[in-house]
Design an enzyme around this catalytic site. Sequence first.
Site, PDB file in Angstrom:
ATOM      1  CB  THR A 104       3.426  -9.274  -6.869  1.00 35.64           C
ATOM      2  OG1 THR A 104       2.504  -8.807  -7.861  1.00 35.64           O
ATOM      3  CG2 THR A 104       3.831 -10.687  -7.211  1.00 35.64           C
ATOM      4  CB  ILE A 105      -2.024  -8.293  -5.426  1.00 38.85           C
ATOM      5  CG1 ILE A 105      -2.056  -7.296  -6.591  1.00 38.85           C
ATOM      6  CG2 ILE A 105      -1.756  -7.600  -4.105  1.00 38.85           C
ATOM      7  CD1 ILE A 105      -3.232  -6.335  -6.539  1.00 38.85           C
ATOM      8  CG  ASP A 106      -0.652  -8.325 -10.629  1.00 38.72           C
ATOM      9  OD1 ASP A 106      -1.784  -8.030 -10.221  1.00 38.72           O
ATOM     10  OD2 ASP A 106       0.118  -7.505 -11.172  1.00 38.72           O
TER      11      ASP A 106
ATOM     12  NE  ARG B 159      -0.800  -1.968  -6.170  1.00 37.62           N
ATOM     13  CZ  ARG B 159      -0.025  -2.907  -6.696  1.00 37.62           C
ATOM     14  NH1 ARG B 159       0.358  -3.912  -5.935  1.00 37.62           N
ATOM     15  NH2 ARG B 159       0.331  -2.852  -7.950  1.00 37.62           N
TER      16      ARG B 159
ATOM     17  NE  ARG C 143       4.926 -11.386  14.185  1.00 32.46           N
ATOM     18  CZ  ARG C 143       4.863 -12.700  14.370  1.00 32.46           C
ATOM     19  NH1 ARG C 143       5.050 -13.518  13.319  1.00 32.46           N
ATOM     20  NH2 ARG C 143       4.644 -13.206  15.560  1.00 32.46           N
TER      21      ARG C 143
ATOM     22  CG  ASP D 213       9.130 -11.063 -12.554  1.00 33.75           C
ATOM     23  OD1 ASP D 213       9.338 -11.952 -11.712  1.00 33.75           O
ATOM     24  OD2 ASP D 213       8.471 -11.254 -13.592  1.00 33.75           O
ATOM     25  N   GLY D 214      10.875  -7.160 -10.843  1.00 32.92           N
ATOM     26  CA  GLY D 214      11.826  -6.047 -10.828  1.00 32.92           C
ATOM     27  C   GLY D 214      12.703  -6.078  -9.591  1.00 32.92           C
TER      28      GLY D 214
ATOM     29  NE  ARG E  11       6.168   0.783  -9.579  1.00 30.38           N
ATOM     30  CZ  ARG E  11       5.875  -0.493  -9.407  1.00 30.38           C
ATOM     31  NH1 ARG E  11       6.833  -1.402  -9.465  1.00 30.38           N
ATOM     32  NH2 ARG E  11       4.644  -0.879  -9.167  1.00 30.38           N
TER      33      ARG E  11
ATOM     34  N   GLY F 271       5.222  -2.625  -6.059  1.00 25.69           N
ATOM     35  CA  GLY F 271       3.887  -2.408  -5.522  1.00 25.69           C
ATOM     36  C   GLY F 271       3.693  -3.114  -4.200  1.00 25.69           C
TER      37      GLY F 271
ATOM     38  NE  ARG G 195      -0.299  -2.063 -15.620  1.00 22.77           N
ATOM     39  CZ  ARG G 195       0.363  -1.171 -14.901  1.00 22.77           C
ATOM     40  NH1 ARG G 195       1.670  -1.020 -15.090  1.00 22.77           N
ATOM     41  NH2 ARG G 195      -0.238  -0.447 -14.000  1.00 22.77           N
TER      42      ARG G 195
ATOM     43  CG  ASP H  58       3.003 -11.095 -12.059  1.00 20.59           C
ATOM     44  OD1 ASP H  58       3.405 -11.169 -10.869  1.00 20.59           O
ATOM     45  OD2 ASP H  58       3.048 -10.048 -12.724  1.00 20.59           O
TER      46      ASP H  58
ATOM     47  CE  LYS I  90     -26.212 -14.330 -14.802  1.00 29.27           C
ATOM     48  NZ  LYS I  90     -26.397 -14.762 -13.415  1.00 29.27           N
TER      49      LYS I  90
END
Length: 323
Positions: free
Chosen positions: A129-131, A256, A25, A107-108, A76, A15, A175, A133, A217
């Site tokens: 990766t944005i996660d 993203r 760069r 990881d992949g 991918r 991703g 995820r 993780d 609230k």
Amino acid sequence: METKQKTIGVLTSGGDAPGMNAAVRGVVRAAIKKGMRVIGIKRGYNGLINGDMIEMNMRSVSDIIHRGGTILYTARCLEFKEPEGVLKAKNNCIDAGIDGIVAIGGDGSFRGAADLSKEGIPCVGLPGTIDNDIASTDYTIGYDTAMNTAMEMVDKIRDTVQSHDRCNVVEVMGRHAGYIALNAGIACGATCILVPEIEVDLDKVIEKITIARKLGKQNFIILVAEGIGKSEEIAKKIEQATGIESRTTILGHVQRGGNPTVRDRVLASQLAYRAVELLEQGVGNRVIGIQKDEVVDFDIQEALSMKKPFPQELYDMANEISF
């Protein structure tokens, strides 16, 4: 006898994440300054297998540090998971004179880099990766930008939520990891934050909304990580139990994109430079990261085996201050 000029390749895989261009760069500029040639490999490991490559120079990466996405494209590659695909990629590296590769991804991408390193092509992985993780680094390239994007989107949603005395269940990416949800939720003052690392108890969510309502609230944001899912179902149950009009917003791939933050641009540049230093020494099968503001590197298999602890104290704090 004349020494052969070292040539390295650079690719982006999996991703896309804001800051990947800054990393490309950094690799290109650092390598050329060290007297190396650089080959840009398009569409990740697909490009290695299909020979989709271009030679890059200083101007190839002009005016990209601020751009989201990746100029090398990403994809991918199921074929690369098979030994025949790895061997084909290796042979294409040999034919192109590539002495090592910087692979930017998750990881992949690192598993692919490890497989190619075993075949004699030194590879260094950069966590993109944005996660967030990846356990071997405190921050991944793209994570800071994604958090800020989520925060900005929720701030806009809140305007409507306030205007109509509503509850909005906002689903952000993540995820298997709740880092975006947790940090964006704190930054946005979400009433509840639901993440994959913590078992969801919807009764407690409804109870918290009910208590907060009694305290005055009138509008509510519930931040949900993608891995939880069922966001529309959660909104319906909240409305049924509380009588508060509840809507769902799934932010999706907007997280993203966009211009990377200062943090992501600097991080990408730091990690890219270190990757080139390793390949200059002929060192591969490594993953670069940052821990406690220091650039570090690990054996790929060691990095993949690491487990990232969930920041429980931060999560508990968020619950305490969110009424």
